[in-house]
Design an enzyme around this catalytic site. Structure first.
Site, PDB file in Angstrom:
ATOM      1  N   LYS A  70       1.207  -1.822  -0.274  1.00 18.38           N
ATOM      2  CA  LYS A  70      -0.366  -0.034  -0.425  1.00 18.38           C
ATOM      3  C   LYS A  70       0.864   1.705   0.033  1.00 18.38           C
ATOM      4  O   LYS A  70       0.751   2.216  -0.458  1.00 18.38           O
ATOM      5  CB  LYS A  70      -0.788   0.355   1.240  1.00 18.38           C
ATOM      6  CG  LYS A  70      -1.914  -0.511   1.258  1.00 18.38           C
ATOM      7  CD  LYS A  70      -3.057  -0.168   1.873  1.00 18.38           C
ATOM      8  CE  LYS A  70      -4.584  -1.595   1.756  1.00 18.38           C
ATOM      9  NZ  LYS A  70      -5.507  -1.219   3.454  1.00 18.38           N
ATOM     10  N   LYS A 103     -10.095  -5.041  -4.691  1.00 18.70           N
ATOM     11  CA  LYS A 103     -11.279  -3.420  -5.262  1.00 18.70           C
ATOM     12  C   LYS A 103     -10.308  -2.515  -6.297  1.00 18.70           C
ATOM     13  O   LYS A 103     -11.032  -2.061  -6.726  1.00 18.70           O
ATOM     14  CB  LYS A 103     -11.652  -3.018  -3.970  1.00 18.70           C
ATOM     15  CG  LYS A 103     -12.960  -3.779  -3.200  1.00 18.70           C
ATOM     16  CD  LYS A 103     -13.130  -3.066  -1.382  1.00 18.70           C
ATOM     17  CE  LYS A 103     -12.882  -4.607  -0.587  1.00 18.70           C
ATOM     18  NZ  LYS A 103     -13.208  -3.628   0.699  1.00 18.70           N
ATOM     19  N   LYS A 155      -4.097 -11.334  -6.453  1.00 22.57           N
ATOM     20  CA  LYS A 155      -5.279 -11.151  -5.987  1.00 22.57           C
ATOM     21  C   LYS A 155      -6.174 -10.095  -6.681  1.00 22.57           C
ATOM     22  O   LYS A 155      -5.897  -9.341  -6.987  1.00 22.57           O
ATOM     23  CB  LYS A 155      -5.128 -11.432  -4.489  1.00 22.57           C
ATOM     24  CG  LYS A 155      -4.722 -10.031  -3.907  1.00 22.57           C
ATOM     25  CD  LYS A 155      -5.474  -9.409  -2.125  1.00 22.57           C
ATOM     26  CE  LYS A 155      -5.430  -8.354  -1.898  1.00 22.57           C
ATOM     27  NZ  LYS A 155      -6.056  -7.989  -0.916  1.00 22.57           N
TER      28      LYS A 155
HETATM   29  P1  TYM Z   1     -10.956  -6.264   3.333  1.00 18.27           P
HETATM   30  O1  TYM Z   1     -11.183  -5.819   3.415  1.00 18.27           O
HETATM   31  O2  TYM Z   1      -9.310  -5.777   2.671  1.00 18.27           O
HETATM   32  O3  TYM Z   1     -11.144  -7.896   3.127  1.00 18.27           O
HETATM   33  C1  TYM Z   1     -12.013  -8.750   3.555  1.00 18.27           C
HETATM   34  C2  TYM Z   1     -12.254 -10.053   3.160  1.00 18.27           C
HETATM   35  O4  TYM Z   1     -11.873 -10.391   1.960  1.00 18.27           O
HETATM   36  C3  TYM Z   1     -11.213 -11.874   1.890  1.00 18.27           C
HETATM   37  N1  TYM Z   1     -10.534 -10.963   0.034  1.00 18.27           N
HETATM   38  C4  TYM Z   1     -10.052 -12.858  -0.030  1.00 18.27           C
HETATM   39  N2  TYM Z   1     -10.444 -13.550   0.153  1.00 18.27           N
HETATM   40  C5  TYM Z   1      -9.737 -14.124  -1.113  1.00 18.27           C
HETATM   41  N3  TYM Z   1      -9.331 -13.711  -2.210  1.00 18.27           N
HETATM   42  C6  TYM Z   1      -9.139 -12.778  -2.698  1.00 18.27           C
HETATM   43  N4  TYM Z   1      -8.705 -11.739  -3.935  1.00 18.27           N
HETATM   44  C7  TYM Z   1      -9.203 -11.466  -1.795  1.00 18.27           C
HETATM   45  N5  TYM Z   1      -9.635 -10.499  -1.715  1.00 18.27           N
HETATM   46  C8  TYM Z   1     -10.183  -9.841  -0.044  1.00 18.27           C
HETATM   47  C9  TYM Z   1      -9.799 -10.838   3.059  1.00 18.27           C
HETATM   48  O5  TYM Z   1      -8.814 -11.564   3.600  1.00 18.27           O
HETATM   49  C10 TYM Z   1     -10.575 -10.982   3.882  1.00 18.27           C
HETATM   50  O6  TYM Z   1     -10.940 -11.568   4.965  1.00 18.27           O
HETATM   51  N6  TYM Z   1      -7.568  -5.901   7.517  1.00 18.27           N
HETATM   52  C11 TYM Z   1      -9.383  -6.616   6.761  1.00 18.27           C
HETATM   53  C12 TYM Z   1      -9.575  -6.110   7.606  1.00 18.27           C
HETATM   54  C13 TYM Z   1      -9.969  -6.751   8.825  1.00 18.27           C
HETATM   55  C14 TYM Z   1     -10.453  -7.675   9.930  1.00 18.27           C
HETATM   56  C15 TYM Z   1     -10.435  -7.281  10.888  1.00 18.27           C
HETATM   57  C16 TYM Z   1     -10.095  -9.409   9.637  1.00 18.27           C
HETATM   58  C17 TYM Z   1      -9.813  -5.700   9.732  1.00 18.27           C
HETATM   59  N7  TYM Z   1      -9.689  -5.600  11.277  1.00 18.27           N
HETATM   60  C18 TYM Z   1     -10.166  -8.646  12.178  1.00 18.27           C
HETATM   61  C19 TYM Z   1     -10.533  -9.696  10.021  1.00 18.27           C
HETATM   62  C20 TYM Z   1     -10.605  -9.590  11.423  1.00 18.27           C
HETATM   63  C21 TYM Z   1      -9.085  -6.138   5.231  1.00 18.27           C
HETATM   64  O7  TYM Z   1      -8.913  -4.899   5.230  1.00 18.27           O
HETATM   65  O8  TYM Z   1     -10.286  -6.489   4.784  1.00 18.27           O
END
Ligand code: TYM
Length: 335
Positions: free
Chosen positions: A112, A197, A194
């Protein structure tokens, strides 16, 4: 109630098929046997500059999307992170138990920081500490996430073990739950990355709310290779492997069944059929989302209720953590 499960997603843009297959789908399945808490992590979203009006809108949309995917507020707690001040408070405390070197190793930070060179803020750096606070506040046992969050989960465990080692068993040590399938959905245009968004090309990512025609179109244009053979080979055929993986997760078929089904080796049919099964799986979510998004009063009541429940639970852990490090209680009684 079963073991405590915590997970969350950021309200930045719409969610992708990756978010759906890697996370939300698994959250829904866990509700029957676990005490689930699902958070809309709006504080995390601030680490990249956001339009205020849009951020507010996206947070409500994400709540509607959680429910549309099958999160049942009668079974699970759903809330917005900024409604529970304990998240930011514990994050501060935990940041004093986290080393700079540990945060410097986080690949998501490095990535990032590269992409947002003009705004490499301290929040982007300490992002994983806030994530640790999210998880540890609820005595969480399991954290269902996609593969990309694994490193953050390992850091969360390290911080918790370190803190407990000094002060006693304040935090449960959480286990990451990364599904065997769907945890690494790839970009349709650059399948070595991966699906995200923030991908530049719209064709690279399928959104949960894309209409079925758009979904099929994106799959039809997915990048493959010139080998003309359908097999699982992540290194040499990442595009084909990604399509096969997606087809398997969505249909529930095994790898062997996929190979038998696509033994004709025609890429056009693989793309088309994968697009169609995905479009069919997302259609009901899209329709339910459209209905729920109009029910603003209902969504507000779920989020209010969720925040109140979360505040109570989080408050207990925060008070314990404050106490053991020596922060004095408010003279004359609670809060
Ligand atoms: P975020 O918002 O980027 O994504 C949410 C969830 O989706 C999963 N994910 C994917 N899984 C498979 N293939 C992909 N291409 C893919 N892109 C995203 C992510 O692994 C995630 O599970 N930091 C985290 C949010 C967060 C969080 C937490 C998660 C904040 N606090 C505490 C668990 C526990 C995030 O940015 O996810």
């Amino acid at each position: 109630m079963g073991p405590v499960v915590f997970s969350g997603a950021q309200p930045t843009g719409q969610l992708t098929l990756g978010n759906f297959l890697g996370a939300l789908r698994n959250w829904v399945a866990m509700q029957a046997s676990h005490d689930c808490i699902f958070c809309i992590v709006d504080l995390h979203a601030l680490t990249v500059r956001q339009d205020p009006k849009e951020l507010r809108e996206r947070s409500l949309e994400l709540a509607a999307l959680y429910l549309a995917c099958g999160i049942d507020p009668a079974k699970s707690t759903v809330f917005i992170q900024s409604h529970v001040p304990a998240h930011a408070e514990l994050a501060w405390l935990l940041s004093t138990f986290t080393q700079m070197g540990e945060l410097e190793r986080m690949t998501q930070f490095k990535d990032k920081a590269q992409r947002h060179r003009q705004n490499v803020n301290a929040g982007l750096f300490t992002y994983p500490v806030l994530m640790a606070a999210d998880i540890l506040l609820y005595q969480t046992e399991k954290v269902p996430v996609g593969e990309d969050q694994k490193q953050h989960l390992e850091l969360t465990r390290d911080i918790a073990v370190r803190f407990n080692g000094l002060y006693g068993q304040i935090f449960k040590i959480p286990e990451p739950m990364i599904a065997a399938d769907g945890a690494r959905v790839k970009d349709l245009q650059e399948p070595s990355k991966k699906m995200s968004k923030s991908a530049e090309s719209e064709l690279a990512r399928v959104m949960i709310l894309d209409d079925p025609k758009e979904v099929v179109k994106k799959f039809k244009k997915a990048v493959t290779d010139g080998l003309n053979q359908i097999c699982f080979d992540e290194e040499n055929q990442p595009g084909v492997t990604n399509l096969l993986d997606i087809w398997c997760v969505v249909t529930g078929h095994s790898k062997e069944e996929a190979l038998a089904h696509f033994s004709h080796n025609q890429y056009g049919r693989l793309k088309m059929e994968t697009g169609e099964v995905v479009a069919a799986a997302l259609s009901p979510v899209r329709e339910e989302f459209a209905r729920l998004r109009r029910e603003e009063g209902y969504l507000d009541s779920i989020l209010r209720q969720g925040a109140l429940q979360a505040r109570q639970r989080a408050g207990r852990t925060l008070a314990d953590a404050y106490r053991v490090v020596g922060l004095p209680p408010l003279p004359g009684g609670d809060s």
